[in-house]
Scaffold this active site. Structure first.
Site, short mmCIF file in Angstrom:
data_model
loop_
_atom_site.label_atom_id
_atom_site.label_comp_id
_atom_site.label_asym_id
_atom_site.label_seq_id
_atom_site.Cartn_x
_atom_site.Cartn_y
_atom_site.Cartn_z
N HIS A 121 0.84 -1.21 0.00
CA HIS A 121 0.00 0.00 0.00
C HIS A 121 0.87 1.25 0.00
O HIS A 121 1.85 1.32 0.73
CB HIS A 121 -0.81 0.07 1.30
CG HIS A 121 -2.01 -0.79 1.36
ND1 HIS A 121 -1.95 -2.14 1.58
CD2 HIS A 121 -3.33 -0.47 1.26
CE1 HIS A 121 -3.19 -2.62 1.61
NE2 HIS A 121 -4.04 -1.64 1.41
N ASN A 173 8.05 -3.58 3.38
CA ASN A 173 6.63 -3.34 3.65
C ASN A 173 6.26 -3.62 5.10
O ASN A 173 5.61 -2.80 5.76
CB ASN A 173 5.79 -4.22 2.72
CG ASN A 173 4.30 -4.06 2.93
OD1 ASN A 173 3.83 -2.95 3.16
ND2 ASN A 173 3.57 -5.15 2.86
MN MN Z 1 2.15 -1.74 3.62
#
Ligand code: MN
Ligand code: MN
Length: 382
Positions: free
Chosen positions: A219, A250
């Site tokens: 994201h 991440n």
């Molecule tokens: Mn993430």
């Protein structure tokens, strides 16, 4: 009488010829100077970049040249103006001090002797500044929602704004506002899916492209930054908000910075965040890759720029030389997690120079030059 008739005709021809010649001469005198109407690019709330081409006979003396603009039609050199130096026949310059959300008329001008020649006028509409807008600090790549700009295509969603790169099949950057109003009780929706707003004819990236790639669907605008309701949270799972991110980046380093950002919100701040990618080729769980799935480019690094201000209104006016700005550049690999996120802090200027983007373009240059060279050094314990 017959003898005079041909002479008369010859006389008429000479007369016509002379008239034509005279007109031609007068015309030549008139078009000694020509200026194109200005082309306008990089429009922000307070500035715009102008260029225009000047054709002039070199024997003439230019006294002054540049651009003039006003809120009314037909600006003159008595309106606002930018005077340009140099001998170049290409006029180029940045108009500054514009009013957000306004319509201006702009002309190029050149003064020769006591005469000023103007180009035709071009219309300029500055960006309006809605408080709390996801793109309030500016559009870093001057992205536009035009499908011919397929490597810098603007997509505006209620939850975030992004520049999509159809050649890389990932966003160039995603920009969002974060304050306590966006944080609520909604569960992580986990409905990763292709974005229906991808223009017709482009490849719509789906979650499967990331399967078994060794890279996470990372994201940009985090799920946990949009938990006010299910609609908001679900929007963060669109694939246009994802880049192939090394799992250790991440889940560890990047995640730490996301948590730190929400911690700043929990103690009374609001944030303007832009996050994006740089370079090609990263190291995931299966090693090095430049592409995964159906042509999804793997970035070499990820960057983030965060402006932090105490809760309040009229945010753009509250950004000043002492505003805290945190910028990071983190390699997209499995080793990055050996150091905490804050060891990756850099200046905004350094991210501008590698990406060619302009952050804080809706803020005056006089403030940008103060906040952008700074590397944040505030002690961070987590
Ligand atoms: Mn993430
Ligand atoms: Mn800037």
């Amino acid at each position: 009488m017959n003898i005079f008739k041909p002479l008369f005709i010859v006389f008429i021809f000479i007369l016509l010829g002379n008239l034509g010649y005279g007109q031609k001469r007068a015309k030549q005198k008139k078009i000694q100077i020509e200026i194109n109407s200005p082309s306008i690019t990089k429009v922000t709330a307070v500035s715009a970049f102008c260029s225009a081409k000047l054709s002039i006979k070199d024997s003439l003396q230019i006294i002054s040249k540049g651009f003039c603009w006003s809120l009314e039609k037909n600006p003159t050199i008595n309106s606002s103006k930018l005077v340009l130096d140099g001998k170049s026949s290409l006029l180029e310059g940045k108009l500054i001090g514009l009013i957000p959300g306004s319509k201006y008329y702009v002309k190029a001008f050149v003064t020769v002797g006591n005469r000023t020649i103007y180009s035709a006028e071009t219309l300029l509409v500055t960006q309006s500044l809605a408080d709390n807008s996801n793109i309030l600090m500016g559009n870093p790549s001057f992205s536009e929602p035009i499908t011919s700009c397929d490597s810098n295509y603007l997509m505006v969603k209620p939850q975030y704004t992004l520049s999509y790169n159809n050649k890389k099949r990932i966003p160039n950057w995603v920009s969002w506002h974060l304050s306590k109003e966006y944080i609520g009780e909604a569960e992580r929706n986990d409905d990763f899916r292709g974005d229906a707003e991808i223009p017709f004819g482009w490849v719509k990236v789906v979650p499967d492209y990331y399967a078994k790639s060794g890279f996470d669907k990372g994201h940009m605008c985090p799920s946990a930054d949009r938990t006010r309701n299910t609609t908001d949270n679900s929007a963060t799972f669109l694939m246009t908000n994802m880049v192939p991110q090394a799992p250790k980046n991440n889940r560890v380093t990047w995640n730490q910075l996301e948590a730190y950002s929400r911690k700043l919100v929990s103690v009374g701040n609001e944030l303007y965040i832009v996050s994006g990618i740089f370079g090609k080729g990263g190291y995931g769980a299966n090693g090095y890759a430049e592409y995964i799935g159906n042509g999804v480019e793997v970035p070499a690094s990820l960057w983030k720029v965060i402006a932090i201000i105490p809760n309040g209104d009229n945010d753009i006016e509250r950004i000043n030389g002492s505003t805290r700005v945190v910028a990071v550049l983190i390699p997209n690999n499995q080793d990055c997690s050996s150091k905490p996120w804050h060891s990756y802090r850099v200046s905004v200027d350094s991210i501008e120079s590698i990406t060619g983007y302009d952050f804080f373009s809706n803020i005056s240059d006089s403030i940008q030059v103060i906040i952008e060279p700074v590397v944040d050094t505030l002690r961070v314990d987590d």
